[in-house]
Design a protein around this motif. Structure first.
Motif, PDB file in Angstrom:
ATOM      1  N   LEU A 102      21.281  53.519  13.902  1.00  8.08           N
ATOM      2  CA  LEU A 102      22.602  53.920  14.431  1.00  8.08           C
ATOM      3  C   LEU A 102      22.728  52.482  15.257  1.00  8.08           C
ATOM      4  O   LEU A 102      22.169  52.495  16.438  1.00  8.08           O
ATOM      5  CB  LEU A 102      22.898  55.024  15.136  1.00  8.08           C
ATOM      6  CG  LEU A 102      24.168  55.486  15.754  1.00  8.08           C
ATOM      7  CD1 LEU A 102      25.163  55.327  14.887  1.00  8.08           C
ATOM      8  CD2 LEU A 102      24.036  56.660  16.398  1.00  8.08           C
ATOM      9  N   THR A 103      23.776  51.726  15.123  1.00 10.61           N
ATOM     10  CA  THR A 103      23.982  50.610  15.910  1.00 10.61           C
ATOM     11  C   THR A 103      25.119  50.456  16.892  1.00 10.61           C
ATOM     12  O   THR A 103      25.137  49.728  17.819  1.00 10.61           O
ATOM     13  CB  THR A 103      23.907  49.277  14.994  1.00 10.61           C
ATOM     14  OG1 THR A 103      24.914  49.466  14.067  1.00 10.61           O
ATOM     15  CG2 THR A 103      22.703  49.081  14.397  1.00 10.61           C
ATOM     16  N   ARG A 104      26.222  51.219  16.287  1.00 10.81           N
ATOM     17  CA  ARG A 104      27.460  51.099  17.140  1.00 10.81           C
ATOM     18  C   ARG A 104      28.225  52.444  17.136  1.00 10.81           C
ATOM     19  O   ARG A 104      28.467  52.951  16.088  1.00 10.81           O
ATOM     20  CB  ARG A 104      28.389  49.909  16.483  1.00 10.81           C
ATOM     21  CG  ARG A 104      29.312  49.291  17.462  1.00 10.81           C
ATOM     22  CD  ARG A 104      29.842  48.181  16.806  1.00 10.81           C
ATOM     23  NE  ARG A 104      28.870  47.059  16.731  1.00 10.81           N
ATOM     24  CZ  ARG A 104      28.205  46.597  15.702  1.00 10.81           C
ATOM     25  NH1 ARG A 104      28.396  46.905  14.381  1.00 10.81           N
ATOM     26  NH2 ARG A 104      27.533  45.837  15.648  1.00 10.81           N
ATOM     27  N   SER A 105      28.553  52.711  18.207  1.00  9.28           N
ATOM     28  CA  SER A 105      29.627  53.980  18.486  1.00  9.28           C
ATOM     29  C   SER A 105      30.773  53.477  19.013  1.00  9.28           C
ATOM     30  O   SER A 105      30.920  52.392  19.828  1.00  9.28           O
ATOM     31  CB  SER A 105      28.832  55.000  19.223  1.00  9.28           C
ATOM     32  OG  SER A 105      27.727  55.510  18.663  1.00  9.28           O
ATOM     33  N   SER A 106      31.933  54.331  19.077  1.00 15.76           N
ATOM     34  CA  SER A 106      33.166  53.912  19.802  1.00 15.76           C
ATOM     35  C   SER A 106      33.837  54.969  20.590  1.00 15.76           C
ATOM     36  O   SER A 106      33.700  56.091  20.105  1.00 15.76           O
ATOM     37  CB  SER A 106      34.037  53.554  18.511  1.00 15.76           C
ATOM     38  OG  SER A 106      35.426  53.287  19.136  1.00 15.76           O
ATOM     39  N   ILE A 107      34.155  54.622  21.707  1.00 15.00           N
ATOM     40  CA  ILE A 107      35.077  55.762  22.453  1.00 15.00           C
ATOM     41  C   ILE A 107      36.358  54.941  22.828  1.00 15.00           C
ATOM     42  O   ILE A 107      36.259  53.649  22.873  1.00 15.00           O
ATOM     43  CB  ILE A 107      34.040  56.287  23.567  1.00 15.00           C
ATOM     44  CG1 ILE A 107      34.041  55.214  24.589  1.00 15.00           C
ATOM     45  CG2 ILE A 107      33.152  57.121  23.087  1.00 15.00           C
ATOM     46  CD1 ILE A 107      33.298  55.775  25.578  1.00 15.00           C
ATOM     47  N   TYR A 108      37.360  55.776  22.833  1.00 15.82           N
ATOM     48  CA  TYR A 108      38.321  55.354  23.418  1.00 15.82           C
ATOM     49  C   TYR A 108      38.780  55.034  24.922  1.00 15.82           C
ATOM     50  O   TYR A 108      38.158  56.184  25.739  1.00 15.82           O
ATOM     51  CB  TYR A 108      39.835  56.059  23.005  1.00 15.82           C
ATOM     52  CG  TYR A 108      40.250  55.850  21.535  1.00 15.82           C
ATOM     53  CD1 TYR A 108      40.337  54.503  21.015  1.00 15.82           C
ATOM     54  CD2 TYR A 108      40.122  56.747  20.636  1.00 15.82           C
ATOM     55  CE1 TYR A 108      40.709  54.389  19.753  1.00 15.82           C
ATOM     56  CE2 TYR A 108      40.359  56.865  19.399  1.00 15.82           C
ATOM     57  CZ  TYR A 108      40.795  55.547  18.619  1.00 15.82           C
ATOM     58  OH  TYR A 108      40.775  55.358  17.601  1.00 15.82           O
ATOM     59  N   VAL A 109      39.097  53.906  25.398  1.00 19.56           N
ATOM     60  CA  VAL A 109      39.330  53.833  26.983  1.00 19.56           C
ATOM     61  C   VAL A 109      40.977  53.464  27.159  1.00 19.56           C
ATOM     62  O   VAL A 109      41.298  52.688  26.208  1.00 19.56           O
ATOM     63  CB  VAL A 109      38.411  53.058  27.464  1.00 19.56           C
ATOM     64  CG1 VAL A 109      37.084  53.400  27.514  1.00 19.56           C
ATOM     65  CG2 VAL A 109      38.425  51.486  26.978  1.00 19.56           C
ATOM     66  N   LEU A 110      41.509  53.659  28.309  1.00 17.08           N
ATOM     67  CA  LEU A 110      43.064  53.353  28.446  1.00 17.08           C
ATOM     68  C   LEU A 110      43.095  52.033  29.118  1.00 17.08           C
ATOM     69  O   LEU A 110      44.199  51.169  28.717  1.00 17.08           O
ATOM     70  CB  LEU A 110      43.357  54.062  29.322  1.00 17.08           C
ATOM     71  CG  LEU A 110      43.866  55.485  28.812  1.00 17.08           C
ATOM     72  CD1 LEU A 110      44.304  56.541  29.787  1.00 17.08           C
ATOM     73  CD2 LEU A 110      44.267  55.657  27.353  1.00 17.08           C
ATOM     74  N   ASP A 111      42.051  51.425  29.650  1.00 10.94           N
ATOM     75  CA  ASP A 111      41.978  49.926  30.234  1.00 10.94           C
ATOM     76  C   ASP A 111      40.552  49.728  30.030  1.00 10.94           C
ATOM     77  O   ASP A 111      39.672  49.969  30.722  1.00 10.94           O
ATOM     78  CB  ASP A 111      42.283  50.298  31.737  1.00 10.94           C
ATOM     79  CG  ASP A 111      42.381  48.843  32.490  1.00 10.94           C
ATOM     80  OD1 ASP A 111      41.363  48.369  32.667  1.00 10.94           O
ATOM     81  OD2 ASP A 111      43.368  48.628  33.068  1.00 10.94           O
TER      82      ASP A 111
END
Length: 138
Positions: free
Chosen positions: A6-15
């Motif tokens: 597992l090399t990359r995960s993503s989360i949302y950020v506003l800034d």
């Protein structure tokens, strides 16, 4: 077929600049990649010394989301209703907790003993949930 990492995960950020302040400045993660692709900023962080696993700090918007959907995601994220969360380990959960409290990080769950170790919860400035744990051997 064999999956091997597992090399990359993503989360949302506003800034993304505020995300850097939080994830690098307060949590102590390292910048892995920070590149302006023109259509988006590719910004990833990792735990110190482990560049093989990145977290993409992604702003909701193009190219992945149309403007209306991006607005809905921003609204849900701010409410803490998005599904994004991270789990990070530490060698000393209580000391890490005290350090983060001193830095003004929002604590959502005090450190407590579990069958697997000691863990506690925090929230990033955008609503993402993070668990930090000291795992027992075995």
């Amino acid at each position: 077929m064999t999956l091997n990492a597992l090399t990359r995960s993503s989360i949302y950020v506003l800034d993304q600049d505020a995300a850097l302040d939080f994830y690098v400045g307060k949590l102590g993660l390292e910048v892995n990649t920070d590149v302006d692709l023109g259509f988006m900023r590719w910004l990833t962080v990792n735990v110190p010394g482990d560049r093989s696993r990145e977290i993409l700090l992604e702003k909701p918007g193009p190219p992945a989301l149309d403007p209306a959907t991006a607005e809905q995601v921003r609204e849900l994220l701010t409410k803490g209703a998005m599904g994004g969360w991270l789990s990070i380990t530490t060698d000393d959960a209580r000391k890490t907790y005290e350090t983060l409290v001193a830095k003004g990080v929002e604590i959502t769950d005090e450190p407590s003993e579990k069958s697997y170790g000691i863990d506690f919860g925090i929230r990033d400035p955008f609503g993402n949930k993070i668990r930090i744990g000291q795992m027992r051997e075995g």
